[in-house]
Design a protein around this motif. Structure first.
Motif, mmCIF file in Angstrom:
data_model
loop_
_atom_site.group_PDB
_atom_site.id
_atom_site.type_symbol
_atom_site.label_atom_id
_atom_site.label_comp_id
_atom_site.label_asym_id
_atom_site.label_seq_id
_atom_site.Cartn_x
_atom_site.Cartn_y
_atom_site.Cartn_z
ATOM 1 N N CYS A 1 0.854 -1.187 0.000
ATOM 2 C CA CYS A 1 0.000 0.000 0.000
ATOM 3 C C CYS A 1 0.891 1.238 0.000
ATOM 4 O O CYS A 1 1.855 1.309 0.771
ATOM 5 N N LEU A 2 0.595 2.182 -0.883
ATOM 6 C CA LEU A 2 1.291 3.465 -0.923
ATOM 7 C C LEU A 2 0.249 4.567 -0.839
ATOM 8 O O LEU A 2 -0.765 4.522 -1.540
ATOM 9 N N SER A 3 0.474 5.549 0.025
ATOM 10 C CA SER A 3 -0.498 6.632 0.174
ATOM 11 C C SER A 3 0.184 7.984 0.274
ATOM 12 O O SER A 3 1.278 8.112 0.829
ATOM 13 N N VAL A 4 -0.479 8.981 -0.307
ATOM 14 C CA VAL A 4 -0.011 10.365 -0.255
ATOM 15 C C VAL A 4 -1.174 11.236 0.185
ATOM 16 O O VAL A 4 -2.261 11.167 -0.396
ATOM 17 N N LEU A 5 -0.955 12.047 1.213
ATOM 18 C CA LEU A 5 -1.995 12.933 1.732
ATOM 19 C C LEU A 5 -1.817 14.318 1.120
ATOM 20 O O LEU A 5 -0.755 14.922 1.215
ATOM 21 N N PHE A 6 -2.894 14.808 0.458
ATOM 22 C CA PHE A 6 -2.861 16.112 -0.199
ATOM 23 C C PHE A 6 -3.800 17.085 0.517
ATOM 24 O O PHE A 6 -5.003 16.850 0.561
ATOM 25 N N PRO A 7 -3.281 18.183 1.086
ATOM 26 C CA PRO A 7 -4.157 19.235 1.607
ATOM 27 C C PRO A 7 -4.613 20.122 0.449
ATOM 28 O O PRO A 7 -3.787 20.701 -0.251
ATOM 29 N N ILE A 8 -5.912 20.210 0.231
ATOM 30 C CA ILE A 8 -6.455 20.998 -0.867
ATOM 31 C C ILE A 8 -7.221 22.189 -0.294
ATOM 32 O O ILE A 8 -8.127 22.001 0.525
ATOM 33 N N PRO A 9 -6.860 23.414 -0.681
ATOM 34 C CA PRO A 9 -7.556 24.594 -0.165
ATOM 35 C C PRO A 9 -9.070 24.474 -0.354
ATOM 36 O O PRO A 9 -9.539 23.994 -1.390
ATOM 37 N N VAL A 10 -9.803 24.896 0.646
ATOM 38 C CA VAL A 10 -11.272 24.897 0.687
ATOM 39 C C VAL A 10 -11.831 23.489 0.860
ATOM 40 O O VAL A 10 -12.675 23.241 1.725
ATOM 41 N N LEU A 11 -11.356 22.525 0.072
ATOM 42 C CA LEU A 11 -11.913 21.166 0.116
ATOM 43 C C LEU A 11 -11.372 20.334 1.271
ATOM 44 O O LEU A 11 -11.999 19.351 1.673
ATOM 45 N N GLY A 12 -10.206 20.680 1.799
ATOM 46 C CA GLY A 12 -9.624 19.893 2.880
ATOM 47 C C GLY A 12 -8.657 18.838 2.362
ATOM 48 O O GLY A 12 -8.148 18.938 1.244
ATOM 49 N N SER A 13 -8.425 17.819 3.156
ATOM 50 C CA SER A 13 -7.438 16.799 2.812
ATOM 51 C C SER A 13 -8.039 15.706 1.928
ATOM 52 O O SER A 13 -9.189 15.284 2.124
ATOM 53 N N TYR A 14 -7.237 15.252 0.960
ATOM 54 C CA TYR A 14 -7.574 14.113 0.115
ATOM 55 C C TYR A 14 -6.399 13.129 0.144
ATOM 56 O O TYR A 14 -5.237 13.538 0.294
ATOM 57 N N THR A 15 -6.718 11.855 0.007
ATOM 58 C CA THR A 15 -5.683 10.826 0.053
ATOM 59 C C THR A 15 -5.638 10.037 -1.249
ATOM 60 O O THR A 15 -6.658 9.514 -1.699
ATOM 61 N N LEU A 16 -4.457 9.977 -1.834
ATOM 62 C CA LEU A 16 -4.208 9.121 -2.992
ATOM 63 C C LEU A 16 -3.630 7.808 -2.474
ATOM 64 O O LEU A 16 -2.651 7.801 -1.724
#
Length: 203
Positions: A86-101
Motif C-alpha cells: 500500500c502506498l499513500s499520499v496525503l494532499f491538503p487541498i484549499p477549501v476542500l480539505g485533505s484528500y488521500t491518494l
C-alpha cells in the motif's frame, strides 16, 4: 538466517544518518552542489511482508526546490516480493480539505519489484531477519546491495562513507515514511488507485 530487532538495527543505521548530516553541513558551506530536488513532503508505504535479495543502506542528502537540505537513509533492495503493498499520499487541498491518494494491489497475489530504493525518514517492522550482514562497508564498495544510479553520480554521494549490506532480507508489518522512492520495475497484480476525501493513509 540472522535475526535482528529493528530497535537494534536502527542503532546500526545511525552512522549512515550521521554521514548524511555531515554531507548536509558540506552543502551548507558550499563544498557540494545540489543535483536534484524533492518536494519535501513525506508519503507512506506499508506491506504485510517483504522478502528480498541484495539489501543496501547508506546515507544521502536530498534537496527541495526551496533549497532545504534533507538528510535521509537510502534503503535499497535488488529484487523483492511484497505482500499487501500500500502506498499513500496525503494532499491538503484549499477549501476542500485533505484528500488521500492510495495505490494498492491484489492481496492474494504479491507485488514484485527490482532495483527498489526508498529515501527514508523513518522505517519500522515488527519482525526482520538478515542473511550475511556486513556493517561498515564503504558505500562505494557495496557488492551484495547496490547504490541507486541517481545517487552514485551525485555530489552528495560519499563512496567512503559507512554503509550496510546483506544478501537477503525478510520483514513483516513494514511501515515506511519516505520522501522519495525509485523502482526499476514494479509488477502489481490487481493494481487499484483511489483519490478520496479525508485522511485514508496506509497507516
Amino acid at each position: 538466517m540472522r535475526r535482528t530487532r529493528w530497535k537494534r538495527f536502527a542503532a546500526i543505521l545511525a552512522p549512515s544518518i550521521a554521514a548524511a548530516a555531515v554531507l548536509t553541513v558540506s552543502v551548507a558551506q558550499g563544498a557540494l552542489a545540489a543535483s536534484f530536488f524533492i518536494s519535501g513532503d513525506t508519503f507512506k508505504i506499508a506491506a504485510d511482508s517483504l522478502t528480498g535479495k541484495g539489501l543496501s543502506v547508506y546515507g544521502m542528502v536530498n534537496v527541495t526546490r526551496k533549497g532545504k537540505l534533507v538528510p535521509v537513509t537510502v534503503t535499497g533492495v535488488r529484487a523483492a516480493k511484497i505482500d499487501g503493498l500500500c502506498l499513500s499520499v496525503l494532499f491538503p487541498i484549499p477549501v476542500l480539505g485533505s484528500y488521500t491518494l492510495r495505490l494498492t494491489g491484489d492481496r492474494d497475489r504479491p507485488a514484485t519489484t527490482r532495483d527498489m530504493f526508498f529515501d527514508v525518514d523513518q522505517l519500522n517492522a515488527s519482525e526482520q531477519s538478515l542473511k550475511n550482514l556486513d556493517i561498515g562497508v564503504a558505500a562505494g564498495s557495496l557488492t551484495s546491495g547496490e547504490v541507486s544510479p541517481g545517487d552514485r553520480d551525485s555530489k552528495f554521494f560519499d563512496p567512503n562513507s559507512i554503509a550496510l549490506q546483506s544478501t537477503a532480507i525478510a520483514m513483516s508489518n513494514l511501515r515506511v515514511n519516505a520522501v522519495a522512492a525509485s523502482l526499476g520495475s514494479l509488477d502489481l497484480p490487481g493494481a487499484r488507485v483511489s483519490f478520496k476525501a479525508g485522511a485514508r493513509e496506509c497507516f
